[in-house]
Design a protein around this motif. Sequence first.
Motif, PDB file in Angstrom:
ATOM      1  N   ARG A   3      50.023  31.865  57.056  1.00  0.00           N
ATOM      2  CA  ARG A   3      48.599  32.250  56.241  1.00  0.00           C
ATOM      3  C   ARG A   3      48.565  32.501  54.692  1.00  0.00           C
ATOM      4  O   ARG A   3      50.085  32.682  54.402  1.00  0.00           O
ATOM      5  CB  ARG A   3      48.113  33.662  56.664  1.00  0.00           C
ATOM      6  CG  ARG A   3      47.835  33.521  58.099  1.00  0.00           C
ATOM      7  CD  ARG A   3      47.299  34.903  58.509  1.00  0.00           C
ATOM      8  NE  ARG A   3      46.828  34.691  59.931  1.00  0.00           N
ATOM      9  CZ  ARG A   3      47.532  34.954  61.119  1.00  0.00           C
ATOM     10  NH1 ARG A   3      48.837  34.977  60.889  1.00  0.00           N
ATOM     11  NH2 ARG A   3      46.989  34.876  62.452  1.00  0.00           N
ATOM     12  N   ALA A   4      47.793  32.007  54.058  1.00  0.00           N
ATOM     13  CA  ALA A   4      47.727  32.296  52.350  1.00  0.00           C
ATOM     14  C   ALA A   4      48.095  33.514  52.025  1.00  0.00           C
ATOM     15  O   ALA A   4      48.511  33.793  50.785  1.00  0.00           O
ATOM     16  CB  ALA A   4      46.643  31.663  52.020  1.00  0.00           C
ATOM     17  N   TYR A 197      49.949  27.330  49.570  1.00  0.00           N
ATOM     18  CA  TYR A 197      49.131  26.961  50.933  1.00  0.00           C
ATOM     19  C   TYR A 197      49.790  25.715  51.195  1.00  0.00           C
ATOM     20  O   TYR A 197      49.156  24.473  50.672  1.00  0.00           O
ATOM     21  CB  TYR A 197      47.816  26.951  50.918  1.00  0.00           C
ATOM     22  CG  TYR A 197      47.214  26.953  52.282  1.00  0.00           C
ATOM     23  CD1 TYR A 197      47.425  27.598  53.328  1.00  0.00           C
ATOM     24  CD2 TYR A 197      46.260  25.839  52.722  1.00  0.00           C
ATOM     25  CE1 TYR A 197      47.010  27.642  54.804  1.00  0.00           C
ATOM     26  CE2 TYR A 197      45.663  25.419  53.792  1.00  0.00           C
ATOM     27  CZ  TYR A 197      45.883  26.583  54.850  1.00  0.00           C
ATOM     28  OH  TYR A 197      45.326  26.350  56.124  1.00  0.00           O
ATOM     29  N   GLU A 217      40.882  27.024  56.873  1.00  0.00           N
ATOM     30  CA  GLU A 217      42.250  26.155  56.294  1.00  0.00           C
ATOM     31  C   GLU A 217      41.294  25.445  55.126  1.00  0.00           C
ATOM     32  O   GLU A 217      42.096  25.307  53.989  1.00  0.00           O
ATOM     33  CB  GLU A 217      42.243  24.998  57.226  1.00  0.00           C
ATOM     34  CG  GLU A 217      43.184  25.523  58.358  1.00  0.00           C
ATOM     35  CD  GLU A 217      43.257  24.385  59.500  1.00  0.00           C
ATOM     36  OE1 GLU A 217      44.143  24.439  60.391  1.00  0.00           O
ATOM     37  OE2 GLU A 217      42.356  23.471  59.580  1.00  0.00           O
ATOM     38  N   HIS A 220      41.392  28.177  52.215  1.00  0.00           N
ATOM     39  CA  HIS A 220      42.751  28.280  51.664  1.00  0.00           C
ATOM     40  C   HIS A 220      43.259  26.759  50.914  1.00  0.00           C
ATOM     41  O   HIS A 220      43.652  27.089  49.770  1.00  0.00           O
ATOM     42  CB  HIS A 220      43.704  28.428  52.701  1.00  0.00           C
ATOM     43  CG  HIS A 220      43.799  29.548  53.359  1.00  0.00           C
ATOM     44  ND1 HIS A 220      43.246  31.003  52.897  1.00  0.00           N
ATOM     45  CD2 HIS A 220      44.076  30.107  54.925  1.00  0.00           C
ATOM     46  CE1 HIS A 220      43.455  31.863  53.534  1.00  0.00           C
ATOM     47  NE2 HIS A 220      43.714  31.451  54.871  1.00  0.00           N
ATOM     48  N   ALA A 224      43.798  26.974  46.702  1.00  0.00           N
ATOM     49  CA  ALA A 224      45.234  26.551  46.321  1.00  0.00           C
ATOM     50  C   ALA A 224      44.994  25.575  45.483  1.00  0.00           C
ATOM     51  O   ALA A 224      45.412  25.702  44.437  1.00  0.00           O
ATOM     52  CB  ALA A 224      45.802  25.950  47.549  1.00  0.00           C
TER      53      ALA A 224
END
Length: 263
Positions: A3-4, A197, A217, A220, A224
């Motif tokens: 996970r980020a 990520y 996703e 994230h 990122a």
Amino acid sequence: GWRADHLANPLLRHIPELPKLLHVFFWFPYGLPFTVFGLLGLTALWQKRSIGIVWPILWMCAYWGSFLYSRILLFTWYLVPPLPLLYVLSAFGVRYLLPHRPSSRKSVSVALAAAAVILAGCCCVVDSYRILHHDQLVEDKVRIPMGIWLRQHAKPDDTVMLEPIGYVGYYSKLRMLDVIGLVSPQVLRFYKPSAVYPPFDIAMAYHPEWCVLRPGELNHVRAAAHAAHVHWSAQYHLVKVFSLTPTSYIYNVFQRVATSHKQ
């Protein structure tokens, strides 16, 4: 899985799979009762000086301990091999709680313990059927159609970056860039504590023609990209969304801008 927010949590940075393991033992269907009875069973065997139980316990600890330190996404079914030992310990735990009776009636208490374990097992079977039925519905209604759509709209030599490689890979007949490394070991180098990520880094390194991302996703990846001063929309654009309503199984299909072609 990874996970980020792991970078912001020192504990998760070192043992990223801890939440998943705790979920299995304390929340997953009937996990808490099995855990409690298993600890009681272990206590009962230890009091009886059952030394033979030490080696299976050490194996169970080594197996689940190694699970904790993985930095890539691990699935719940990876936890299954040691579970029979936990169930056996749970049976001893149930027996430990039953009142001690005269030797002539011991069979009754043993039967009650067995019945309790069988009942719990039946509940698990019913719940497992419900879960598996729903999971198969996701494959039939979301992932298989997504794989067929990709086969119809992608070029034969295109690459798709995603996590659910199974049905999508089979039906699309395309090359899979597996973000967790099951069939793409080259991505493992991106899973490091300093990474913001990994899927974003993988996409930027290999430039797959297609990226399939769930909503979490995607959030994230965009975060990122922002941190890396990259405009995700300039790299990939959304071309299709597959979902299973009213549940939250949503997949966003992105195509690389540089290789987009008229659909």
